[in-house]
Design an enzyme around this catalytic site. Structure first.
Site, PDB file in Angstrom:
ATOM      1  N   TYR A  31       0.833  -1.203   0.000  1.00  0.00           N
ATOM      2  CA  TYR A  31       0.000   0.000   0.000  1.00  0.00           C
ATOM      3  C   TYR A  31       0.867   1.251   0.000  1.00  0.00           C
ATOM      4  CZ  TYR A  31      -4.269  -2.591   1.138  1.00  0.00           C
ATOM      5  OH  TYR A  31      -5.341  -3.430   1.096  1.00  0.00           O
ATOM      6  N   TYR A  39      -0.739  -9.910   0.293  1.00  0.00           N
ATOM      7  CA  TYR A  39       0.273  -9.345   1.193  1.00  0.00           C
ATOM      8  C   TYR A  39       0.193  -9.999   2.565  1.00  0.00           C
ATOM      9  CZ  TYR A  39      -3.558  -6.233   2.792  1.00  0.00           C
ATOM     10  OH  TYR A  39      -4.741  -5.722   3.260  1.00  0.00           O
ATOM     11  N   ARG A  84      -3.103 -12.027   3.287  1.00  0.00           N
ATOM     12  CA  ARG A  84      -4.421 -11.648   2.766  1.00  0.00           C
ATOM     13  C   ARG A  84      -4.499 -12.031   1.290  1.00  0.00           C
ATOM     14  NH1 ARG A  84      -7.930  -8.145   4.185  1.00  0.00           N
ATOM     15  NH2 ARG A  84      -9.193  -9.859   3.448  1.00  0.00           N
ATOM     16  N   HIS A  87      -7.190  -8.362  -2.855  1.00  0.00           N
ATOM     17  CA  HIS A  87      -8.527  -7.764  -2.689  1.00  0.00           C
ATOM     18  C   HIS A  87      -8.455  -6.281  -2.973  1.00  0.00           C
ATOM     19  CE1 HIS A  87      -6.456  -7.314   1.190  1.00  0.00           C
ATOM     20  NE2 HIS A  87      -7.079  -6.148   1.237  1.00  0.00           N
ATOM     21  N   HIS A 106     -10.406  -2.777  -1.647  1.00  0.00           N
ATOM     22  CA  HIS A 106     -11.333  -2.206  -0.676  1.00  0.00           C
ATOM     23  C   HIS A 106     -12.334  -1.295  -1.391  1.00  0.00           C
ATOM     24  CE1 HIS A 106      -9.023  -3.316   3.010  1.00  0.00           C
ATOM     25  NE2 HIS A 106      -8.008  -3.313   2.160  1.00  0.00           N
TER      26      HIS A 106
END
Ligand SMILES: [Fe+3]
Lengths: 256, 191
Positions: free
Chosen positions: A125, A164, A174, A177, A179
């Site tokens: 991120y 990640y 995870r 995906h 968000h």
């Protein structure tokens, strides 16, 4: 004590079995995750222990039955294309994500704001607190927004995010995906969630996805690959419809 | 998408906002719902606390309320964008959108600058709470006055106070949100 994936698997399976048994015994289907879901460790001290208090939503003066509105001033024209927000091209697999925003009656929710954010193709991120040692991409921030059109449709062009690691337990990863944040016509229809990609091998291990204990509800978080949405020589297409829960004043006007 | 027997479509499940929304959801002037310098401005502020009473530094709150004249129509322009730079322009300084969004700071504190809501009955601001660890958002209300109210009157004495913001100096109202444990805030559902 270090918490391993197999410790978490036991807890996930216990919760799954308890739910499946309850439903088989006639308990109602749960479309949303419980707020207290111990395999997701951060939920332990952050869920209320008292039951929620029901507000009489038959009263049209209930403030929450209306909600914020957004318009063309709240977005720019390229906000829904995450691949053109920098000087160069981002790295990774270009995708488009498109679908409809609907209410519980299946009606399109028009002109409402959808926001999304995601990791880059390497699973990192653009957030200072994300210290996962995967490369940042100077040409990708991973934030987008759009308004739904007259059919309730939305469209984004972006990069497929990477999986990640996180610190819930040892070797926690995870699944890839995106968000998503949605508004409806009422504040009670507010939704923040995550969209997944089909056939990800990490699904069974992820306490966040597995917190949705109803299997068919879980499947509604997974986009479908749609070859017709793929663009020749350019990008792969995914389709994902979003259905907002909760009452709105329009339901009352129509005698619901 | 799946339809059930009553013709309704089934809802998309909620998920946590996670820890990394901070570069995506907050926007400049998200907390400045009142036009800047408006003489009637009030401040709603407080802490978001977990089950051990510790401040939550990664919560994000959304606020929705009636305009001072009671209107619930809202207005666009909460997160007005600059089509030239791609950045934020900030609110236009005149329209009252009724919507605010504020992330808690490192101390778990938030502050919202707004105008008094003019809804029917006791004035209140609706609050929606998101955080890492919260799999499904929570609704509550910050009442700016105490008195007769169908929701407040339905609560046991000990819990009523959790929904009533405490007035302080200079038109401030203190409203803490306790997600769990002693003094747990009343959270709402809208069936
Ligand atoms: Fe994430």
């Amino acid at each position: 004590m270090t918490l391993t994936q197999s410790d978490i698997d036991v807890e996930i399976n216990d919760a799954q079995n308890a739910y499946d048994k309850a439903v088989a015994g006639g308990a109602p289907v749960q479309h949303h995750p419980p707020r207290d879901y111990a395999p997701y460790r951060s939920s332990v001290l952050r869920h209320p222990k008292q039951p929620l208090v029901a507000v009489n939503s038959g009263d049209p003066e209930t403030v929450e039955l209306s909600g914020p509105v957004f318009g063309p001033t709240d977005i720019t024209e390229i906000d829904n294309d995450l691949t053109v927000q920098h000087q160069g091209e981002p790295l990774g697999e270009r995708i488009t994500v498109s679908g409809r925003l609907l209410d519980r009656e299946g009606r399109p929710v028009r002109g409402q704001l959808i926001e999304l954010w995601q990791a880059n193709a390497s699973g990192r991120y653009a957030h200072l607190r994300d210290q996962h040692p995967a490369p940042l991409d100077p040409n990708f921030t991973g934030v987008g927004r759009t308004l739904t059109d007259d059919q309730g449709r939305y469209f984004f062009r972006t990069i497929k995010p990477g999986a990640y690691p996180w610190r819930n337990h040892t070797n926690a990863w995870r699944p890839a995906h995106i968000h998503f944040s949605m508004f409806g016509t009422a504040f009670t229809q507010r939704l923040v969630t995550q969209m997944y990609f089909p056939n990800d091998p990490l699904f069974p291990y992820d306490p966040i996805l597995r917190s949705v204990t109803d299997e068919s509800a879980r499947n509604r978080l997974v986009a479908q690959y749609n070859h017709d949405l793929s663009q020749p020589e350019f990008s792969l297409g995914y389709e994902w419809d979003i259905v907002l829960d909760g009452p709105s004043a329009t339901w009352i006007e129509e005698g619901r | 998408m799946t339809e059930n027997t009553t013709g309704q479509v089934l809802p998309t499940p909620s998920h946590t906002v996670g820890p990394f929304y901070g570069y995506a959801l907050p926007f400049p002037e998200g907390e400045q719902v009142a036009p800047k310098g408006h003489p009637d401005q009030i401040t709603l502020h407080g802490y978001v606390l977990d089950g051990e009473g510790k401040p939550i530094p990664d919560a994000i709150l959304e606020f929705w309320q009636a305009a001072p004249d009671g209107s619930l129509k809202g207005a666009p322009g909460s997160l007005r964008r600059n089509p030239v730079t791609g950045g934020y322009l900030g609110r236009n300084g005149t329209d009252f959108t009724g919507f605010g969004r504020v992330a808690t700071d490192a101390d778990g504190h938030y502050a919202l600058y707004t105008l008094p809501p003019g809804n029917a009955g006791l004035p209140y601001i609706s609050v929606c709470v998101f955080a890492r660890g919260l799999l499904h958002h929570l609704y509550t209300r910050a009442y700016l006055a105490d008195g007769a109210d169908p929701l407040l009157d339905s609560l046991p004495d000990g819990r009523r106070a959790t929904l009533v913001a405490q007035p302080g100096e200079r038109r401030t109202y203190r409203f803490d949100i306790r997600l769990q444990g002693e003094g747990e805030t009343v959270f709402l559902e809208f069936p």
